[in-house]
Write a protein that holds these residues in place. Structure first.
Motif, PDB file in Angstrom:
ATOM      1  N   LYS A 148       0.830  -1.211   0.000  1.00  0.00           N
ATOM      2  CA  LYS A 148       0.000   0.000   0.000  1.00  0.00           C
ATOM      3  C   LYS A 148       0.862   1.257   0.000  1.00  0.00           C
ATOM      4  O   LYS A 148       0.560   2.223  -0.716  1.00  0.00           O
ATOM      5  CB  LYS A 148      -0.924  -0.001   1.227  1.00  0.00           C
ATOM      6  N   PHE A 149       1.911   1.215   0.781  1.00  0.00           N
ATOM      7  CA  PHE A 149       2.744   2.412   0.939  1.00  0.00           C
ATOM      8  C   PHE A 149       3.461   2.784  -0.356  1.00  0.00           C
ATOM      9  O   PHE A 149       3.486   3.957  -0.740  1.00  0.00           O
ATOM     10  CB  PHE A 149       3.760   2.197   2.056  1.00  0.00           C
ATOM     11  N   LYS A 189       1.423   8.150  -3.502  1.00  0.00           N
ATOM     12  CA  LYS A 189       2.283   9.220  -4.007  1.00  0.00           C
ATOM     13  C   LYS A 189       3.111   9.868  -2.901  1.00  0.00           C
ATOM     14  O   LYS A 189       4.166  10.445  -3.173  1.00  0.00           O
ATOM     15  CB  LYS A 189       1.433  10.279  -4.716  1.00  0.00           C
ATOM     16  N   ASN A 190       2.628   9.774  -1.672  1.00  0.00           N
ATOM     17  CA  ASN A 190       3.341  10.412  -0.565  1.00  0.00           C
ATOM     18  C   ASN A 190       4.768   9.900  -0.419  1.00  0.00           C
ATOM     19  O   ASN A 190       5.682  10.660  -0.082  1.00  0.00           O
ATOM     20  CB  ASN A 190       2.583  10.190   0.752  1.00  0.00           C
ATOM     21  N   SER A 191       4.961   8.594  -0.654  1.00  0.00           N
ATOM     22  CA  SER A 191       6.300   8.020  -0.522  1.00  0.00           C
ATOM     23  C   SER A 191       7.259   8.640  -1.534  1.00  0.00           C
ATOM     24  O   SER A 191       8.414   8.930  -1.218  1.00  0.00           O
ATOM     25  CB  SER A 191       6.249   6.505  -0.702  1.00  0.00           C
ATOM     26  N   LEU A 192       6.767   8.872  -2.755  1.00  0.00           N
ATOM     27  CA  LEU A 192       7.585   9.503  -3.788  1.00  0.00           C
ATOM     28  C   LEU A 192       7.814  10.971  -3.466  1.00  0.00           C
ATOM     29  O   LEU A 192       8.929  11.491  -3.629  1.00  0.00           O
ATOM     30  CB  LEU A 192       6.915   9.360  -5.151  1.00  0.00           C
ATOM     31  N   TYR A 193       6.770  11.642  -2.991  1.00  0.00           N
ATOM     32  CA  TYR A 193       6.902  13.059  -2.647  1.00  0.00           C
ATOM     33  C   TYR A 193       7.972  13.273  -1.574  1.00  0.00           C
ATOM     34  O   TYR A 193       8.734  14.236  -1.611  1.00  0.00           O
ATOM     35  CB  TYR A 193       5.562  13.609  -2.144  1.00  0.00           C
ATOM     36  N   GLY A 194       8.014  12.360  -0.606  1.00  0.00           N
ATOM     37  CA  GLY A 194       9.001  12.468   0.460  1.00  0.00           C
ATOM     38  C   GLY A 194      10.424  12.364  -0.068  1.00  0.00           C
ATOM     39  O   GLY A 194      11.304  13.138   0.339  1.00  0.00           O
ATOM     40  N   LEU A 195      10.647  11.427  -0.967  1.00  0.00           N
ATOM     41  CA  LEU A 195      11.980  11.256  -1.563  1.00  0.00           C
ATOM     42  C   LEU A 195      12.380  12.477  -2.380  1.00  0.00           C
ATOM     43  O   LEU A 195      13.503  12.973  -2.280  1.00  0.00           O
ATOM     44  CB  LEU A 195      12.000  10.008  -2.453  1.00  0.00           C
ATOM     45  N   ILE A 215      11.614  14.926  10.035  1.00  0.00           N
ATOM     46  CA  ILE A 215      10.424  15.729   9.775  1.00  0.00           C
ATOM     47  C   ILE A 215       9.586  15.112   8.658  1.00  0.00           C
ATOM     48  O   ILE A 215       8.352  15.051   8.735  1.00  0.00           O
ATOM     49  CB  ILE A 215      10.822  17.182   9.420  1.00  0.00           C
ATOM     50  N   ILE A 216      10.264  14.630   7.618  1.00  0.00           N
ATOM     51  CA  ILE A 216       9.559  13.959   6.523  1.00  0.00           C
ATOM     52  C   ILE A 216       8.865  12.700   7.027  1.00  0.00           C
ATOM     53  O   ILE A 216       7.719  12.406   6.657  1.00  0.00           O
ATOM     54  CB  ILE A 216      10.542  13.609   5.382  1.00  0.00           C
ATOM     55  N   LEU A 217       9.532  11.962   7.904  1.00  0.00           N
ATOM     56  CA  LEU A 217       8.938  10.741   8.455  1.00  0.00           C
ATOM     57  C   LEU A 217       7.699  11.043   9.294  1.00  0.00           C
ATOM     58  O   LEU A 217       6.721  10.290   9.262  1.00  0.00           O
ATOM     59  CB  LEU A 217       9.969   9.991   9.295  1.00  0.00           C
ATOM     60  N   ILE A 218       7.747  12.140  10.040  1.00  0.00           N
ATOM     61  CA  ILE A 218       6.581  12.529  10.837  1.00  0.00           C
ATOM     62  C   ILE A 218       5.404  12.846   9.921  1.00  0.00           C
ATOM     63  O   ILE A 218       4.269  12.402  10.155  1.00  0.00           O
ATOM     64  CB  ILE A 218       6.915  13.735  11.736  1.00  0.00           C
ATOM     65  N   ALA A 219       5.665  13.583   8.861  1.00  0.00           N
ATOM     66  CA  ALA A 219       4.607  13.965   7.921  1.00  0.00           C
ATOM     67  C   ALA A 219       4.046  12.747   7.188  1.00  0.00           C
ATOM     68  O   ALA A 219       2.824  12.552   7.114  1.00  0.00           O
ATOM     69  CB  ALA A 219       5.142  14.986   6.919  1.00  0.00           C
ATOM     70  N   ILE A 220       4.941  11.920   6.645  1.00  0.00           N
ATOM     71  CA  ILE A 220       4.510  10.759   5.871  1.00  0.00           C
ATOM     72  C   ILE A 220       3.878   9.703   6.779  1.00  0.00           C
ATOM     73  O   ILE A 220       2.865   9.087   6.428  1.00  0.00           O
ATOM     74  CB  ILE A 220       5.700  10.144   5.108  1.00  0.00           C
ATOM     75  N   GLY A 221       4.488   9.491   7.952  1.00  0.00           N
ATOM     76  CA  GLY A 221       3.976   8.483   8.874  1.00  0.00           C
ATOM     77  C   GLY A 221       2.578   8.788   9.370  1.00  0.00           C
ATOM     78  O   GLY A 221       1.703   7.916   9.386  1.00  0.00           O
ATOM     79  N   SER A 222       2.352  10.022   9.769  1.00  0.00           N
ATOM     80  CA  SER A 222       1.017  10.390  10.257  1.00  0.00           C
ATOM     81  C   SER A 222      -0.013  10.330   9.140  1.00  0.00           C
ATOM     82  O   SER A 222      -1.148   9.899   9.351  1.00  0.00           O
ATOM     83  CB  SER A 222       1.055  11.790  10.874  1.00  0.00           C
ATOM     84  N   ALA A 223       0.382  10.727   7.937  1.00  0.00           N
ATOM     85  CA  ALA A 223      -0.535  10.681   6.794  1.00  0.00           C
ATOM     86  C   ALA A 223      -0.887   9.241   6.426  1.00  0.00           C
ATOM     87  O   ALA A 223      -2.021   8.941   6.050  1.00  0.00           O
ATOM     88  CB  ALA A 223       0.099  11.383   5.593  1.00  0.00           C
ATOM     89  N   PHE A 224       0.090   8.347   6.547  1.00  0.00           N
ATOM     90  CA  PHE A 224      -0.113   6.941   6.227  1.00  0.00           C
ATOM     91  C   PHE A 224      -1.161   6.308   7.141  1.00  0.00           C
ATOM     92  O   PHE A 224      -1.973   5.485   6.710  1.00  0.00           O
ATOM     93  CB  PHE A 224       1.225   6.200   6.350  1.00  0.00           C
TER      94      PHE A 224
END
Length: 251
Positions: free
Chosen positions: A11-12, A16-22, A55-64
């Protein structure tokens, strides 16, 4: 458990969030390289990645996690797997693995930037402050991975507590940029209990740099080992609190 982890990873990687983070990480590193002097310190700090990855992990993790509730897919998830602990752990490990991907990407990008910008006055085996650049880089990466564990645990706890992704991201940004300053100010304001205050969670942000720069000890008042143990303790505490909140949350 393995099945749940595979499902979460699938799922992850299709979000698109995973790509946006990179992409965001690489762009931020390029910006840092172009707007600051490129030297050994730039490479050791991985062109700012040690600050941006948590910071990216906090954003992506909470969104996930939040998207399961916003899309009502949490109902299907609980129907397929009644054990909430497996769901929580699988999501946690997925974001943590993503953190390792971000760390690997940051190292490759940093090395490429140092070559492209033709900063040849040093190499990875140049000794600075008693350690080679390679060792200091490795220590920073280690600190970044430990801090990433802290960031993921905190993001899961906050999204279960606050339930608004935008607010969690703002807290993550404030924590990353002002955490050390607030912690230092707090200890200076109340010096008589600084031995207790130095263990506050804001002080754990120092782990992203102190392992390679021991002089930060004078500010954090924690040794490297104490900082590692404190960060791991809060990571475990936040992870447990996040799970308890997740288990009690109604769908």
């Amino acid at each position: 458990m393995i099945r749940s982890l595979k499902e979460e990873i699938y799922k992850f990687i299709h979000q698109k969030n995973s790509l946006y983070g990179l992409v965001a990480l690489v762009l931020l590193m390029i910006y840092s390289a172009l707007t600051s002097k490129t030297n050994a310190d730039s490479l050791i700090s991985v062109f700012g990645a040690i600050e941006w990855i948590p910071i990216i992990l906090i954003a992506i993790g909470s969104a996930f996690f939040a998207m399961e509730y916003s899309n009502n897919t949490i109902l299907l998830l609980l129907y397929k797997n009644s054990e909430r602990s497996k769901i929580y752990i699988a999501k946690f490990l997925t974001i943590l693995l993503y953190g390792i991907v971000l760390a690997t990407t940051s190292i490759i990008t940093a090395l490429l930037l140092s070559i492209v910008l033709k900063s040849r006055q040093y190499n990875l085996f140049t000794v600075i402050a008693g350690k080679t650049i390679l060792i200091q880089l490795g220590l920073n990466i280690l600190g970044m991975i430990i801090y990433s564990l802290f960031a993921v645990a905190m993001s899961f706890m906050l999204i279960m507590l606050i339930r608004v992704n935008a607010v969690v991201i703002c807290i993550g940004l404030a924590w990353g940029f002002f955490g050390t300053s607030l912690s230092t100010a707090l200890m200076k304001t109340l010096p008589t209990i600084s031995n207790i205050l130095k263990w506050n969670p804001l002080n754990m942000v120092f782990i992203s740099q102190q392992l390679s720069k021991p002089h930060y000890y004078r500010v954090s008042q924690l040794s490297n080992l104490q900082l590692i143990m404190g960060t791991l303790f809060y990571s475990l505490l936040f992870a447990i609190l996040g799970y308890l909140l997740f288990r009690r949350r109604r769908v």
